[in-house]
Design a protein around this motif. Structure first.
Motif, short mmCIF file in Angstrom:
data_model
loop_
_atom_site.label_atom_id
_atom_site.label_comp_id
_atom_site.label_asym_id
_atom_site.label_seq_id
_atom_site.Cartn_x
_atom_site.Cartn_y
_atom_site.Cartn_z
N THR A 15 52.41 -23.99 69.29
CA THR A 15 51.77 -22.69 69.52
C THR A 15 51.03 -22.15 68.30
N GLY A 16 51.23 -22.71 67.12
CA GLY A 16 50.62 -22.15 65.91
C GLY A 16 49.14 -22.49 65.79
N LEU A 17 48.41 -21.63 65.10
CA LEU A 17 46.96 -21.85 64.90
C LEU A 17 46.73 -23.18 64.18
N LEU A 18 47.39 -23.37 63.05
CA LEU A 18 47.24 -24.62 62.31
C LEU A 18 48.01 -25.75 62.99
N SER A 38 58.95 -21.88 68.48
CA SER A 38 60.26 -21.28 68.19
C SER A 38 61.19 -21.42 69.40
N CYS A 41 62.74 -25.04 69.10
CA CYS A 41 63.67 -25.24 67.98
C CYS A 41 63.46 -24.11 66.98
N ASP A 42 64.54 -23.42 66.66
CA ASP A 42 64.47 -22.27 65.74
C ASP A 42 64.72 -22.76 64.32
N ILE A 43 63.73 -22.62 63.45
CA ILE A 43 63.93 -23.14 62.07
C ILE A 43 64.94 -22.30 61.28
N ALA A 65 55.37 -23.74 60.70
CA ALA A 65 55.94 -22.50 61.23
C ALA A 65 56.12 -21.53 60.08
N THR A 68 53.74 -14.91 59.80
CA THR A 68 52.36 -14.84 59.31
C THR A 68 51.70 -13.47 59.49
N TYR A 131 54.53 -10.50 52.42
CA TYR A 131 54.18 -11.84 52.91
C TYR A 131 53.95 -12.80 51.74
N LYS A 135 56.20 -16.07 50.72
CA LYS A 135 55.63 -17.43 50.70
C LYS A 135 55.81 -18.05 49.30
N ILE A 155 46.71 -23.10 51.74
CA ILE A 155 45.50 -23.00 52.55
C ILE A 155 45.11 -21.53 52.63
N LEU A 158 42.32 -18.92 57.71
CA LEU A 158 42.17 -19.89 58.81
C LEU A 158 41.38 -19.35 60.00
#
Ligand SMILES: NC(=O)c1ccc[n+]([C@@H]2O[C@H](COP(=O)([O-])OP(=O)(O)OC[C@H]3O[C@@H](n4cnc5c(N)ncnc54)[C@H](OP(=O)(O)O)[C@@H]3O)[C@@H](O)[C@H]2O)c1
Length: 293
Positions: A15-18, A38, A41-43, A65, A68, A131, A135, A155, A158
């Motif tokens: 589902t993520g953009l990247l 998610s 699988c929940d990280i 994931a 963001t 954020y 990160k 990166i 995006l």
């Protein structure tokens, strides 16, 4: 690393953009991506991730994931830190247990923006938003953990198919308004997700580890990016430049966060194409086709 036939777990890949662009690039390279959201699988659940890895027995783990939402993070510090700072080293430890490479993505927002020349991979992070701090903590956690098969890719800015992003927000605003205002005093490196994905594979092909910067070439402001997108789309809409002070946001963003790509270019022999060329592919290609990846 030869990718043909390899099984690749991609957190954020469904589902993520990247993540969606990575899934496609791995598939095109002949690998067997396992894209996850998610829901799959929940990280934040290391035991669940460990069991999933036992079941899937991957050759490579990619973490696309993250938390963001840059402004919301100011109010959801705990969640931002759990996903961006705590989870990456835990995922790396699960990769280390299996002796497989681990790829993680970070951001230009780890920099504070007081430079006037592109940021090098070796420059010290100096973030000031929740954020950015979360990160940067994730990067530090990975470096401290020290698993030698870890690749951290910073990166920036995006845009691409599969999930709402700055460019398509601008184009939809312009469909209903004759004039929009966009900040012209923040400068960065716009990046097309399919290009970032292919360039990630180029780093893997060269067994790169440590911190690398990946973006499209060139730099611009949000106003420059918006104006170019509107012109490409042929919309009759004026894009007015405004200072950041006219558009107060909860999180403070770096005024300058252009990424220096020379380490990536030296490692891979590839010079990323200019963001304007990539944007043309996105606006005249992906968006005209209906954002199908
Ligand atoms: N977007 C940018 O402009 C930008 C710029 C610089 C760096 N980056 C970095 O690039 C990476 C990818 O960003 P993106 O914009 O592609 O992200 P995104 O579109 O917001 O996608 C985030 C992904 O993370 C997944 N996720 C969230 N919480 C999770 C959890 N607890 N367990 C498992 N998966 C979870 C989401 O799954 P669900 O859909 O199920 O929630 C989604 O697939 C991130 O590391 C980000 O910091 C992004």
């Amino acid at each position: 690393m030869e990718l043909k036939g390899k099984s690749v777990i991609i957190f954020g890949g469904r589902t993520g953009l990247l993540g969606q662009a990575l899934t496609r690039a791995f598939r095109l390279a002949g690998a067997r991506p396992v894209p996850l959201s998610s829901q799959d699988c929940d990280i934040l659940d290391p035991r669940g991730v460990d069991l999933l890895l036992d079941r899937r027995d991957p050759d490579l783990m990619v973490n696309a994931a993250a938390y963001t939402q840059v402004d919301l993070a100011e109010d959801q510090e705990e969640m931002a830190f759990a996903l961006n700072a705590t989870a990456p080293p835990l995922l790396a430890s699960l990769a280390a247990k299996r002796l497989i490479p681990f790829v993680h993505f970070s951001t230009d927002f780890v920099f504070c923006g007081n430079k006037h020349t592109p940021y090098l991979p070796y420059d010290d992070p100096c973030p000031f938003s929740v954020y950015g701090i979360s990160k940067a903590d994730g990067e530090r956690g990975l470096l401290r953990f020290g698993y030698e098969r870890t690749l951290i890719i910073r990166i920036s800015w995006l845009f691409g198919p599969g999930r709402t992003n700055f460019v398509d927000k601008i184009l939809s605003l312009c469909e209903t308004r004759g004039t929009i205002s966009v900040v012209n005093d923040q400068t960065g490196s716009p990046s097309y997700t399919p290009d970032v994905a292919v360039n990630t594979l180029a780093l893997l092909a060269h067994d790169a580890t440590g911190i690398h910067h990946v973006a499209n070439s060139g730099e611009t402001t949000w106003h420059g990016l918006a104006s170019e997108a509107v012109a490409l789309a042929g919309l009759d809409c004026t894009v007015e430049p405004v200072p950041t002070s006219a558009y107060p946001t909860k999180a403070v963003r770096p005024a300058y966060s252009v990424l220096d790509l020379s380490r990536f270019i030296q490692t891979t022999g590839v010079t990323p194409r200019h963001w304007k060329q990539a944007l043309a592919d996105y606006v005249l290609g992906d968006l005209r086709r209906g954002s199908v990846i």
